[in-house]
Design an enzyme around this catalytic site. Structure first.
Site, mmCIF file in Angstrom:
data_model
loop_
_atom_site.group_PDB
_atom_site.id
_atom_site.type_symbol
_atom_site.label_atom_id
_atom_site.label_comp_id
_atom_site.label_asym_id
_atom_site.label_seq_id
_atom_site.Cartn_x
_atom_site.Cartn_y
_atom_site.Cartn_z
ATOM 1 N N ASP A 36 -8.483 -33.150 45.689
ATOM 2 C CA ASP A 36 -7.568 -32.785 44.607
ATOM 3 C C ASP A 36 -8.023 -33.335 43.259
ATOM 4 O O ASP A 36 -7.500 -32.941 42.216
ATOM 5 C CB ASP A 36 -6.147 -33.265 44.929
ATOM 6 C CG ASP A 36 -5.545 -32.494 46.106
ATOM 7 O OD1 ASP A 36 -6.279 -31.726 46.744
ATOM 8 O OD2 ASP A 36 -4.346 -32.681 46.393
ATOM 9 N N ASP A 281 -7.591 3.099 7.769
ATOM 10 C CA ASP A 281 -8.552 3.099 8.879
ATOM 11 C C ASP A 281 -7.900 2.660 10.183
ATOM 12 O O ASP A 281 -8.487 2.768 11.247
ATOM 13 C CB ASP A 281 -9.751 2.205 8.555
ATOM 14 C CG ASP A 281 -9.377 0.755 8.537
ATOM 15 O OD1 ASP A 281 -8.453 0.400 7.783
ATOM 16 O OD2 ASP A 281 -9.976 -0.025 9.289
ATOM 17 N N GLY A 416 -12.139 2.620 13.887
ATOM 18 C CA GLY A 416 -11.665 3.944 13.500
ATOM 19 C C GLY A 416 -12.747 4.806 12.894
ATOM 20 O O GLY A 416 -12.981 5.932 13.324
ATOM 21 N N LEU A 417 -13.442 4.274 11.906
ATOM 22 C CA LEU A 417 -14.461 5.076 11.241
ATOM 23 C C LEU A 417 -15.581 5.413 12.203
ATOM 24 O O LEU A 417 -16.114 6.513 12.205
ATOM 25 C CB LEU A 417 -15.011 4.328 10.028
ATOM 26 C CG LEU A 417 -14.080 4.356 8.817
ATOM 27 C CD1 LEU A 417 -14.646 3.513 7.698
ATOM 28 C CD2 LEU A 417 -13.888 5.800 8.354
HETATM 29 S S1 SF4 Z 1 -8.548 -29.089 51.385
HETATM 30 FE FE1 SF4 Z 1 -7.074 -28.413 49.837
HETATM 31 S S2 SF4 Z 1 -5.542 -30.043 49.831
HETATM 32 FE FE2 SF4 Z 1 -7.343 -30.859 50.844
HETATM 33 S S3 SF4 Z 1 -8.498 -31.889 49.273
HETATM 34 FE FE3 SF4 Z 1 -9.309 -29.823 49.412
HETATM 35 S S4 SF4 Z 1 -8.129 -28.706 47.883
HETATM 36 FE FE4 SF4 Z 1 -7.018 -30.587 48.259
#
Ligand code: SF4
Lengths: 507, 429
Positions: A36, A281, A416-417
């Site tokens: 994460d 234009d 436009g032109l």
């Molecule tokens: S598997 Fe999904 S929840 Fe687990 S670390 Fe990777 S992104 Fe995060």
């Protein structure tokens, strides 16, 4: 379970990160596995922030699960406090930690830290990024705004407001804030606290001292502003100043809230968009079919600008923000449309293909869809991409924002032109359909293969007639005619069919 | 209050030739194994990777894939929702429904991986069973396998390890005991083709690669199978292959002129290739690689380089930079140190070098700020903040996504480290 190829919003804890990263003096401890930590790169790479987001992840592993993930969290909170010395600590869980139910907030409180610990529970399996941002801001405001203890108002003092909404990783939030500050200054209103961008927890404590709140991004700030309205009686703005008309409405709204007469300002204030749009234009822009998709705020605003300020025809409008679906549905009804409420990228792609727009105003995802379909596109909304943080000042809000909208929406279209000249000279020897984009070098691109139903054929004279249509719209004419013919159950397309189809599709 | 984080432990006697190993626990700033899907799906061209996970997993893939959004990719996430958590039956049913829709939409898919994530593992969803069930339904058209790319089990490149390990049981058993070479670890096609040519010149064969470019090309394993790792992060795959009776050829990894020669030589020795033939097959390439590398040596020699843990490529890269470019490694971070696979590399490192295994990112940042290496190799979350502090950085992810193995890429590999420094030297803003 929902299949996602691409997602418009991240998980809710990314929304919380956007609040924490925008603020000063706040640290966020996130109970989460190592992967994460990718979220850091959103801020350091996409937004090019020079500092790491103020986030500590516990990065528990499988072997910790049977043991003591709770202890790990406590250590992380304790260490983060010692190292970063924030004014306050946010504590929460990502999707995985939510499942192991360690109660991060409760655990962090047992540490008895000398600063406030704000627990935030974000249901990862129900909610998404913007909701997470809104909830986090709301929790922080509730925690810190406290009872109104504001300095006594001096009679001569100018009215003052807070600006709520700008976050880290926001679509042009940086530049919108500059624009709105300047606009409020012109109206004669002082800006008291801006939150979350640049605010400390101590600044949040002063929110109640202002006369009213300016809500720039309702997705993020409306929940907090509604609470402030309930508790402190602070009114809030409802108009998002994107486009000339909305900016003027916003000025009037702020004037009313501040008790300032804005007639003089409204009389002189204007934007180049207004004149450029009336310039001859721009005639060719009339009735261009546009498909609008984005977060609710930007989609609603874009539709208004497209329709009223550029005289485009809005042929589709949608949002991925389910929380604001009602607002977008209401806006859609103005254009006689059914709003598309979906965060399924493939559904959006299908809707765009079906609407056959000449311009897409969307997110980076729609940019890819449009590229695939060969339709010009301008980006109007998050999810953000590194391109959405231009080096130059490039707001969406206020009068300068309207100028930016004019440029960025009109430039992808053929001028436009140019379009006019192509018409006049389409049989010119150097300028005919099969010539390349430039007569200087570079040969013509290979003709695009058109796919059509097997059973459908073009009569020779119809084919010849089709060749008379300028090449840049011929593909569309061919597709329209074929779908019309298929719909009508025809097997041969004649000149008649071609013109029937033209009549059918013409607006 | 007691703190659960273990004190860092130091291994290896300081002063003697052994590297010093610092084991740390704390916040790790690394990707999870799902990230490997970004290159694996390019590699196995008829495979689809379906992550069974959360919105976070989908967002990670999207953020890591960055620019590749243009196509309809061969990976996606089955995002679990509240309902799926309430009962595994619902989750399994949801998964079946998604796979049905997916395979109907993509008849070109021959191999489907169900990739486990942290959430699917924490709720103990049995993807093995799901894969078996689905395989029964979709074979012979589509084979369904599973592995874990979760962040609680795998770090970044370990996702590839888990994926390849899942392929091993699917490899047929070859009845003959003829010697065959299996090169293990995803390589760019251009690199594979170069190695193929060199092996052919040496008379080494048959040669197969794992992963194959197409699901149907999964090679068989026999009593005569010898395998060599082309990537340093394949512990589980190696174990699975050895369990099937294949024998590992130990070698340093094919990075740089020297690394490539040592890697090829290990194979040559196994095949009893004569020194003359080996020379014929490799001398020209090695010379060209040395020339290409030497052009960059002037720029890098004597400069100090530090690595944050990322892909497990850090140790072989540090060996290449120190031996072929004269750089001085300050700290070599690695998410995991496989002592056996890394032994030939460790022997080539400068004596007493510091290797840190695991991570405590804040402490590590403190060390790097104190040490201020001339070049810091790190992930995307850290690069810009360190640049802002005045440290020159090289994004480690590029080292995983670019073809860097083999003779013809040695110069490019060196160039990847030159570029950030050369750029700084040019800029006057
Ligand atoms: S598997 Fe999904 S929840 Fe687990 S670390 Fe990777 S992104 Fe995060």
């Amino acid at each position: 379970m929902q299949l996602a190829v691409w997602t418009y919003e991240g998980p809710p804890h990314v929304g919380a990160m956007r609040i924490a990263t925008a603020m000063e003096g706040l640290h966020y401890v996130l109970h989460a596995p190592q992967g994460d930590t990718y979220a850091d790169l959103l801020f350091t790479m996409i937004e090019r922030r020079a500092k790491r987001p103020p986030v500590t992840y516990t990065t528990f592993q499988a072997r910790d699960l049977g043991g003591d993930t709770a202890e790990l969290l406590k250590t992380a909170v304790h260490d983060a406090f010692e190292r970063f010395r924030p004014q306050a600590i946010l504590v929460g869980a990502s999707c995985t930690a939510e499942l192991i139910q360690d109660d991060p907030g409760g655990l962090a409180r047992t540490l008895g830290l000398p600063v406030p610990v704000v627990p935030i529970d974000l249901p990862s399996y129900q909610r998404k990024e913007n909701w997470g941002a809104a909830e986090t801001l709301y929790r922080l405001v509730r925690t810190f705004a406290g009872p109104a203890i504001g300095t006594p108002r001096v009679a001569a003092a100018r009215p003052r407001c807070n600006i709520l909404g700008p976050t880290a990783l926001g679509f042009r939030h940086r530049d919108d804030l500059v624009e709105i500050r300047a606009l409020l200054e012109r109206i004669g209103v002082d800006v008291h606290v801006v939150a979350p961008q640049g605010a400390t927890p101590a600044d949040l404590a002063r929110l109640g001292e202002a006369d009213f709140n300016v809500v720039l991004y309702p997705e993020i700030a409306d929940q907090a502003a509604a609470w402030l309205e309930r508790v402190f009686g602070q009114k809030r703005t409802r108009i998002v100043p994107i486009g000339v008309g909305a900016t003027r409405d916003f000025i009037a709204e702020v004037g009313a809230l501040a008790g300032i007469d804005t007639t003089a300002l409204l009389a002189q204030a204007t934007s180049r968009l207004s004149w450029y749009s009336r310039s001859v234009d721009s005639n060719y822009l009339t009735g261009k079919r546009v498909f609008v998709f984005g977060d609710a705020t930007h989609a609603i605003a874009a539709a208004r600008v497209a329709s009223k300020e550029l005289a485009f025809e809005v042929v589709g409008i949608g949002t991925y923000s389910r929380e604001q679906a009602r607002e977008v549905r209401d806006a859609a009804s103005v254009y006689g449309l059914e709003a598309l409420i979906s965060d399924d990228y493939l559904a959006v792609e299908a809707a765009i293909a079906a609407a056959q727009p000449e311009l897409v105003l969307g997110t980076q995802m729609e940019r890819h869809i449009a590229k695939k379909l060969g339709i010009p596109c301008a980006v109007i909304s998050a999810p953000v991409h590194v391109q959405d943080f231009p080096a130059r000042h490039s707001p969406q809000m206020g009068f300068e924002g309207a100028n930016v909208l004019f440029d960025t929406w009109v430039h992808p279209l053929m001028m436009g032109l140019e379009e006019h000249l192509l018409h006049m000279f389409r049989d010119d020897f150097e300028f005919h359909d099969d010539a390349g984009a430039s007569h200087l070098g570079a040969s013509a691109a290979a003709p695009v293969m058109e796919t059509k139903p097997e059973t459908l054929s073009w009569a020779p004279d119809a084919e010849k007639e089709l060749r008379k249509i300028p090449f840049f719209v011929r593909g569309k004419a061919r597709r329209n005619t074929e779908s019309f013919a298929a719909g009508a159950g025809l097997t041969t397309i004649t000149v008649e069919t071609l013109y029937d189809a033209k009549a059918h599709f013409s607006r | 209050m007691t703190l659960a984080v273990a004190e860092p432990t130091l291994d290896g006697a300081v002063g003697c030739g052994e590297p010093v190993i610092l084991r740390e626990r704390g916040q790790r700033e690394v990707f999870c194994g799902l990230t490997s899907i970004i290159w694996l799906h390019r590699k196995i061209q008829d495979a689809f990777f379906l992550v069974v996970g959360s919105r976070t997993c989908a967002h990670l893939l999207q953020s890591a894939a960055g620019v590749m959004i243009f196509a309809e990719p061969r990976f996606a996430t089955a995002i679990m929702e509240e309902r799926d958590l309430a009962g595994l039956a619902d989750a399994n049913e949801g998964l079946e429904r998604i796979v049905d829709a997916l395979l109907a939409r993509r008849p070109d898919i021959k191999l489907l991986f169900l990739v486990g994530s942290c959430p699917s593992e924490v709720i103990k969803m049995d993807l093995g069973q799901a894969a078996q069930r689905l395989s029964r339904r979709f074979l012979p058209d589509v084979r369904v396998l599973h592995y874990s790319g979760s962040g609680i089990e795998t770090t970044f490149t370990q996702g590839e390890d888990a994926c390849l390990a899942a392929l091993v049981p699917e490899m047929a058993t070859s009845p003959d005991a003829e010697r065959a070479l299996l090169v293990v670890g995803a390589l760019a096609e251009v690199v594979e083709d170069q190695f193929r040519r060199i092996f052919a010149t040496m008379g080494v064969g048959p040669v197969h690669f794992l992963p194959p470019r197409h699901a149907a090309e999964l090679p068989a394993l026999g009593a005569g199978t010898r395998y060599i790792l082309a990537q340093p992060f394949l512990a589980d795959t190696a174990r699975a292959l050895s369990d099937r009776g294949a024998r590992r050829i130990a070698a340093p990894f094919p990075l740089g002129a020297e690394g490539t020669t040592l890697w090829l030589r290990a194979v040559a020795q196994e095949w009893n290739v004569t020194p003359h033939v080996f020379h014929e097959a490799t001398a020209f390439g090695e010379q060209r690689a040395r020339r290409a590398v030497s052009h960059r040596r002037e720029r890098l020699s004597g400069l100090r380089v530090g690595f944050f843990p990322d892909s497990q490529l850090e140790i072989p890269l540090a060996r290449f930079l120190s031996r072929e470019l004269g750089m001085v490694p300050t700290e070599i971070g690695t998410p995991y140190l496989h002592r056996e696979h890394m032994a030939p590399e460790l022997a080539l490192l400068p004596p007493g070098v510091l290797i840190s295994e695991g991570q405590h990112v804040d402490k590590q940042l403190d060390r790097f700020r104190a040490e201020r290496p001339d070049l810091t190799v790190c992930g995307l979350g850290l690069a810009n903040p360190l640049e802002a502090e005045g440290l020159a950085t090289k994004w480690s992810i590029e080292l995983v996504f670019s073809p860097i193995q083999g003779y013809e890429q040695a110069g490019d590999l060196a160039e990847l480290f030159v570029r950030p420094l050369a750029r700084r030297a040019r800029l006057e803003v």
